[in-house]
Enzyme design. Structure first.
Site, PDB file in Angstrom:
ATOM      1  N   GLY A  78       0.840  -1.201   0.000  1.00 56.17           N
ATOM      2  CA  GLY A  78       0.000   0.000   0.000  1.00 56.17           C
ATOM      3  C   GLY A  78       0.869   1.242   0.000  1.00 56.17           C
ATOM      4  O   GLY A  78       2.076   1.183   0.261  1.00 56.17           O
ATOM      5  N   CYS A 105       5.252  -6.180   1.675  1.00 52.18           N
ATOM      6  CA  CYS A 105       5.639  -4.771   1.755  1.00 52.18           C
ATOM      7  C   CYS A 105       4.923  -4.082   2.932  1.00 52.18           C
ATOM      8  O   CYS A 105       5.236  -4.345   4.081  1.00 52.18           O
ATOM      9  CB  CYS A 105       5.382  -4.086   0.426  1.00 52.18           C
ATOM     10  SG  CYS A 105       6.345  -2.572   0.194  1.00 52.18           S
ATOM     11  N   TYR A 106       3.942  -3.227   2.678  1.00 49.54           N
ATOM     12  CA  TYR A 106       3.195  -2.596   3.769  1.00 49.54           C
ATOM     13  C   TYR A 106       2.584  -3.657   4.677  1.00 49.54           C
ATOM     14  O   TYR A 106       2.535  -3.499   5.905  1.00 49.54           O
ATOM     15  CB  TYR A 106       2.103  -1.692   3.198  1.00 49.54           C
ATOM     16  CG  TYR A 106       1.253  -1.006   4.249  1.00 49.54           C
ATOM     17  CD1 TYR A 106       1.649   0.200   4.826  1.00 49.54           C
ATOM     18  CD2 TYR A 106       0.039  -1.564   4.671  1.00 49.54           C
ATOM     19  CE1 TYR A 106       0.871   0.824   5.787  1.00 49.54           C
ATOM     20  CE2 TYR A 106      -0.747  -0.948   5.633  1.00 49.54           C
ATOM     21  CZ  TYR A 106      -0.327   0.252   6.191  1.00 49.54           C
ATOM     22  OH  TYR A 106      -1.100   0.868   7.149  1.00 49.54           O
ATOM     23  N   HIS A 192       7.993  -7.349  -3.764  1.00 52.85           N
ATOM     24  CA  HIS A 192       6.721  -7.716  -4.408  1.00 52.85           C
ATOM     25  C   HIS A 192       6.927  -8.969  -5.259  1.00 52.85           C
ATOM     26  O   HIS A 192       7.304  -8.885  -6.430  1.00 52.85           O
ATOM     27  CB  HIS A 192       6.208  -6.563  -5.271  1.00 52.85           C
ATOM     28  CG  HIS A 192       5.713  -5.402  -4.485  1.00 52.85           C
ATOM     29  ND1 HIS A 192       4.425  -5.324  -4.001  1.00 52.85           N
ATOM     30  CD2 HIS A 192       6.332  -4.277  -4.064  1.00 52.85           C
ATOM     31  CE1 HIS A 192       4.268  -4.194  -3.332  1.00 52.85           C
ATOM     32  NE2 HIS A 192       5.409  -3.548  -3.349  1.00 52.85           N
ATOM     33  N   GLU A 194       4.800 -10.765  -6.614  1.00 56.52           N
ATOM     34  CA  GLU A 194       3.762 -10.931  -7.634  1.00 56.52           C
ATOM     35  C   GLU A 194       4.104 -10.293  -8.972  1.00 56.52           C
ATOM     36  O   GLU A 194       3.486 -10.628  -9.997  1.00 56.52           O
ATOM     37  CB  GLU A 194       2.425 -10.361  -7.122  1.00 56.52           C
ATOM     38  CG  GLU A 194       2.383  -8.850  -6.972  1.00 56.52           C
ATOM     39  CD  GLU A 194       2.903  -8.342  -5.642  1.00 56.52           C
ATOM     40  OE1 GLU A 194       2.617  -7.189  -5.289  1.00 56.52           O
ATOM     41  OE2 GLU A 194       3.597  -9.110  -4.946  1.00 56.52           O
ATOM     42  N   SER A 246     -22.180  -7.475 -27.515  1.00 56.20           N
ATOM     43  CA  SER A 246     -21.344  -6.482 -28.192  1.00 56.20           C
ATOM     44  C   SER A 246     -20.453  -7.105 -29.258  1.00 56.20           C
ATOM     45  O   SER A 246     -19.970  -6.415 -30.150  1.00 56.20           O
ATOM     46  CB  SER A 246     -20.457  -5.764 -27.176  1.00 56.20           C
ATOM     47  OG  SER A 246     -19.438  -6.625 -26.713  1.00 56.20           O
ATOM     48  N   GLY A 247     -20.207  -8.405 -29.151  1.00 59.93           N
ATOM     49  CA  GLY A 247     -19.281  -9.051 -30.065  1.00 59.93           C
ATOM     50  C   GLY A 247     -17.913  -9.256 -29.468  1.00 59.93           C
ATOM     51  O   GLY A 247     -17.073  -9.949 -30.054  1.00 59.93           O
ATOM     52  N   GLY A 248     -17.651  -8.660 -28.307  1.00 61.70           N
ATOM     53  CA  GLY A 248     -16.392  -8.865 -27.619  1.00 61.70           C
ATOM     54  C   GLY A 248     -16.366 -10.200 -26.900  1.00 61.70           C
ATOM     55  O   GLY A 248     -17.380 -10.896 -26.792  1.00 61.70           O
ATOM     56  N   VAL A 249     -15.202 -10.550 -26.375  1.00 63.90           N
ATOM     57  CA  VAL A 249     -15.046 -11.867 -25.764  1.00 63.90           C
ATOM     58  C   VAL A 249     -15.895 -12.011 -24.500  1.00 63.90           C
ATOM     59  O   VAL A 249     -16.419 -13.096 -24.232  1.00 63.90           O
ATOM     60  CB  VAL A 249     -13.556 -12.159 -25.477  1.00 63.90           C
ATOM     61  CG1 VAL A 249     -13.001 -11.216 -24.423  1.00 63.90           C
ATOM     62  CG2 VAL A 249     -13.368 -13.613 -25.056  1.00 63.90           C
ATOM     63  N   ASP A 250     -16.067 -10.926 -23.728  1.00 67.10           N
ATOM     64  CA  ASP A 250     -16.817 -11.040 -22.473  1.00 67.10           C
ATOM     65  C   ASP A 250     -18.290 -11.369 -22.725  1.00 67.10           C
ATOM     66  O   ASP A 250     -18.823 -12.340 -22.187  1.00 67.10           O
ATOM     67  CB  ASP A 250     -16.716  -9.741 -21.665  1.00 67.10           C
ATOM     68  CG  ASP A 250     -15.294  -9.397 -21.284  1.00 67.10           C
ATOM     69  OD1 ASP A 250     -14.437 -10.306 -21.310  1.00 67.10           O
ATOM     70  OD2 ASP A 250     -15.019  -8.223 -20.978  1.00 67.10           O
ATOM     71  N   SER A 251     -18.952 -10.539 -23.530  1.00 67.96           N
ATOM     72  CA  SER A 251     -20.380 -10.759 -23.765  1.00 67.96           C
ATOM     73  C   SER A 251     -20.621 -12.022 -24.590  1.00 67.96           C
ATOM     74  O   SER A 251     -21.624 -12.709 -24.403  1.00 67.96           O
ATOM     75  CB  SER A 251     -21.017  -9.550 -24.445  1.00 67.96           C
ATOM     76  OG  SER A 251     -20.539  -9.383 -25.765  1.00 67.96           O
ATOM     77  N   SER A 252     -19.698 -12.354 -25.483  1.00 68.61           N
ATOM     78  CA  SER A 252     -19.860 -13.569 -26.286  1.00 68.61           C
ATOM     79  C   SER A 252     -19.716 -14.815 -25.420  1.00 68.61           C
ATOM     80  O   SER A 252     -20.483 -15.777 -25.556  1.00 68.61           O
ATOM     81  CB  SER A 252     -18.839 -13.589 -27.425  1.00 68.61           C
ATOM     82  OG  SER A 252     -19.039 -12.505 -28.315  1.00 68.61           O
ATOM     83  N   LYS A 398      -9.735 -11.252 -16.998  1.00 72.48           N
ATOM     84  CA  LYS A 398      -9.871 -11.334 -18.458  1.00 72.48           C
ATOM     85  C   LYS A 398      -9.250 -12.612 -19.025  1.00 72.48           C
ATOM     86  O   LYS A 398      -9.848 -13.262 -19.896  1.00 72.48           O
ATOM     87  CB  LYS A 398      -9.203 -10.112 -19.104  1.00 72.48           C
ATOM     88  CG  LYS A 398      -9.484  -9.945 -20.584  1.00 72.48           C
ATOM     89  CD  LYS A 398     -10.862  -9.375 -20.799  1.00 72.48           C
ATOM     90  CE  LYS A 398     -11.066  -8.914 -22.229  1.00 72.48           C
ATOM     91  NZ  LYS A 398     -12.356  -8.233 -22.418  1.00 72.48           N
TER      92      LYS A 398
END
Length: 542
Positions: A78, A105-106, A192, A194, A246-252, A398
Site C-alpha cells: 500500500g 511490503c506494507y 513484491h 507478484e 457487443s461481439g467482444g469476448v466477455d459478452s460472447s 480477463k
C-alpha cells in the site's frame, strides 16, 4: 485458472468483506487490500496456481475471516506508512486465527508493528530491482535461488522483529527483506513477489499456497463452467434473461455460457450503432445465428447514432451522446422483446473491485441493474428498468474469461479478438463523425488487420488499428496534386492494457500497409506511425 490498478480510498471502503462464493472457502486465499496497485496482480498470481483467491477490504474482521475459513491470508502492499495518520490497519486478532499469513511490503510492516516489532523510515529507500540473498532456504523460500532479483518499492524498513520471528533473507539495503514466525506460520516479504520483475516470485507464491497453506489446485476452468451452469439454472429457473451482445469476448462468452445453461430462455440483443469495424456485425450474426444457432435480435440503429453526432467534435460529448442513445435504443427494444426478469452483464472481477455502483433491492437483497456493462461505455440505464442482475463472469479476470471461452467452444477469432472501445470507430475519428469519414476509416482499418493477419502477426499485438485525422495534407498521385486526409497507424504491445508500448514493426509490413491504404482508400494520401507509449500517451486517441 488464471490489470493491475491503483485503488482509491473510496474503492477501498467499498471492497467486499465476504467472498463472492462461500462454497469455494475450503480452497481460498483471502487478500486483504491496503491500496496497492498490485493487489489484483496478487490475486491473479494465486489463481495461476489453480487456487481460488479474492481481494477483500482491509477492514474485514478476524471474525469474518474465521467464518470464511480461507486456507491462507495475504496482506497487500500500500502507499501508506504504518505511522501515517489514518493509515489502514487490519484487525489485530487475525494474527491469532491459526491461518497462515503472508504480509507483502506494507503488509509485512503492519505485521511487524502490530506484533511488537519496530518499523522506521529507512535511511535510504529501495525502489526497483534488488538482489535477494537467502539466509534460510526453507519454507517460503524453497527453490528461490540465492541472489535472485526482486522488485522493491518501500521507504520504511523493519528495524526490530517481533518475538519469535527470524530473518529469511536480506538485500544490500534491507537486512530484513523476508521474515518468518515458523511456528505460527506468519511470513513477511519487503519486496513484491507478484510482479514479473521478481525472479523467483512465482516460486515463493507457490510455496505459500501449496506448502504452507496446503491448498490443492481445484480452481480450474472445467470446475468453473460446471458450477456456473448449475448456479445459473438454480437462479433463473423458468424466467427469461436479456443480454446486450457487443461481439467482444466477455459478452460472447457470457452468451454461450447462458445458452448452454438455459437455452431459449436467453434473448441476445445486438445494437448496431454503425461504429464497428468492417464486416464485424455481419460476421457476428453469422457466428451466433447460423454457426452456433444462438438467436440474436439484430437492431440496426446506425442512422440514429450518426444523427446524434452531427457537428460534435468533443470526445467526451461523443461518448455521452453515444451512451445516451444506446440507453434509449436498449430501453425501446427490451420493452418490445420483453418482459424479462434478468439482465445478464459481462461484469468481470476487476469491475467488482473497482466499482461501487451496484444497487441492492431492499426487498430481495439482489443487485439491480442501474448500469450497463462498460462494453459500450454508456453509463447508467434508467432506474425504472427493474431487471435483476445475473453476472456469471464476475469471479473472473480477463485471461480466465478467455480460458472459459475456449472451454465452451467459442471460435478463436472471438477469443483472441483485439480489445475494441465501446464507442468504436467514433472515437478513432478525430473531430466530427460523418458517414464519409466512417467509410474511409473502416476501409483503412480493415487493411491494417488484413495485413497483420497475412503476416501471421495479429496475435503479436495488443491492438492494431487506424486513426483518421480531420486535417488534410498535400500529396501527389498520378502527377496530380491531392489534398486528402492522413491516417495514423497505432500498433501496440501490452500485457493488460494498463501500460503499453509501440510495436517495433518490420518496415516491409509498414510499407505494405501504407501503400495499400493510399492506393485503395479514397480520401487518404498520407500514412504516419504513432510511436508513443502509454504513458505518457493513451492507447486510443480520444
Amino acid at each position: 485458472m488464471t490489470a493491475q490498478t491503483s485503488l482509491t480510498p473510496q474503492t477501498l471502503e467499498s471492497l467486499p468483506t465476504k467472498p463472492l462464493d462461500p462454497a469455494i472457502n475450503r480452497q481460498m486465499i483471502a487478500i486483504l487490500d491496503f491500496g496497492s496497485q498490485y493487489s489484483e496482480l496478487i490475486a491473479r498470481r494465486i489463481r495461476e496456481t489453480n487456487v481460488y483467491s479474492e481481494v477483500l477490504s482491509y477492514r474485514t474482521s478476524a471474525e469474518q475471516l474465521r467464518n470464511l475459513s480461507p486456507k491462507g491470508i495475504i496482506l497487500s502492499g500500500g502507499p501508506n506508512s504504518v505511522y501515517d495518520e489514518g493509515a489502514p490497519q487490519c484487525d489485530p486478532q487475525i494474527w491469532h486465527l491459526g491461518i497462515p499469513i503472508l504480509g507483502v511490503c506494507y503488509g509485512m510492516q503492519l505485521m511487524v508493528q502490530q506484533l511488537g516489532g519496530k518499523v522506521e523510515r529507512a535511511k535510504r529507500g529501495e525502489y526497483g530491482k534488488a538482489s535477494l540473498y537467502i539466509d534460510d532456504p526453507t519454507d517460503l523460500l524453497t527453490n528461490v535461488e540465492d541472489g535472485s532479483t526482486m522488485w522493491m518499492s518501500h521507504g520504511d524498513s523493519c528495524t526490530m522483529l517481533p518475538e519469535g520471528f527470524e530473518i529469511l533473507a536480506h538485500t544490500e539495503n534491507t537486512p530484513r527483506a523476508a521474515i518468518a514466525h515458523h511456528e505460527k506460520k506468519l511470513f513477511g516479504v519487503q519486496f513484491h513477489p507478484e510482479v514479473v520483475h521478481s525472479v523467483g516470485g512465482i516460486a515463493l507464491i507457490r510455496n505459500f499456497v501449496y506448502h504452507i497453506c496446503e491448498c490443492e489446485p481445484t480452481w480450474t476452468t472445467e470446475v468453473f463452467v460446471e458450477e456456473s451452469i448449475r448456479e445459473i439454472r438454480a437462479k433463473v429457473g423458468d424466467k427469461r434473461v436479456l443480454l446486450a451482445l457487443s461481439g467482444g469476448v466477455d459478452s460472447s462468452t457470457l452468451a454461450f455460457l447462458l445458452h448452454r445453461a438455459i437455452g431459449d430462455r436467453l434473448t441476445c440483443m445486438f445494437i448496431d450503432q454503425g461504429f464497428m469495424r468492417k464486416g464485424e456485425p455481419e460476421r457476428l450474426m453469422q457466428i451466433f445465428n447460423e454457426q452456433f444457432h444462438i438467436p440474436v435480435e439484430y437492431v440496426n440503429a446506425r442512422d440514429r447514432f450518426l444523427a446524434q453526432l452531427q457537428g460534435i467534435t468533443d470526445p467526451e460529448e461523443k461518448r455521452r451522446r453515444i451512451g445516451h442513445e444506446f440507453i434509449k435504443v436498449f430501453e425501446e427494444e427490451s420493452q418490445r422483446l420483453g418482459p424479462f426478469d434478468y439482465l445478464a452483464q459481462g461484469t468481470l472481477y476487476p469491475d467488482v473491485i473497482e466499482s461501487a455502483d451496484s444497487n441492492v433491492d431492499p426487498k430481495t437483497g439482489e443487485r439491480i441493474a442501474v448500469k450497463i456493462k462498460s462494453h459500450h461505455n454508456v453509463g447508467g440505464l434508467p432506474k425504472n428498468l427493474r431487471f435483476k442482475l445475473i453476472e456469471p463472469l464476475r469471479k473472473l479476470f480477463k485471461d480466465e474469461v478467455r480460458n472459459v471461452a475456449r472451454a465452451i467452444g467459442l471460435p478463436e477469432e472471438i477469443v483472441r479478438r483485439h480489445p475494441f472501445p465501446g464507442p468504436g470507430l467514433a472515437i478513432r475519428i478525430i473531430g466530427e463523425v460523418t458517414a464519409e469519414r466512417l467509410n474511409i476509416l473502416r476501409d483503412a482499418d480493415y487493411i491494417v488487420r488484413d495485413e497483420i493477419s497475412k503476416h501471421d502477426m495479429y496475435h503479436d499485438f495488443w491492438q492494431a488499428f487506424a486513426v483518421l485525422l480531420p486535417i488534410r495534407s498535400v500529396g501527389v498521385m498520378g502527377d496530380k496534386r491531392t489534398y486528402a486526409h492522413p491516417v495514423v497507424l497505432r500498433l501496440i504491445t501490452s500485457e493488460d492494457g494498463m501500460t503499453a508500448d509501440w510495436a517495433r514493426v518490420p518496415y516491409d509490413l509498414l510499407e505494405t500497409i501504407s501503400n495499400r491504404i493510399v492506393n485503395e482508400v479514397k480520401g487518404v494520401n498520407r500514412v504516419v506511425y504513432d510511436i508513443t507509449s502509454k504513458p505518457p500517451g493513451t492507447i486510443e486517441w480520444e
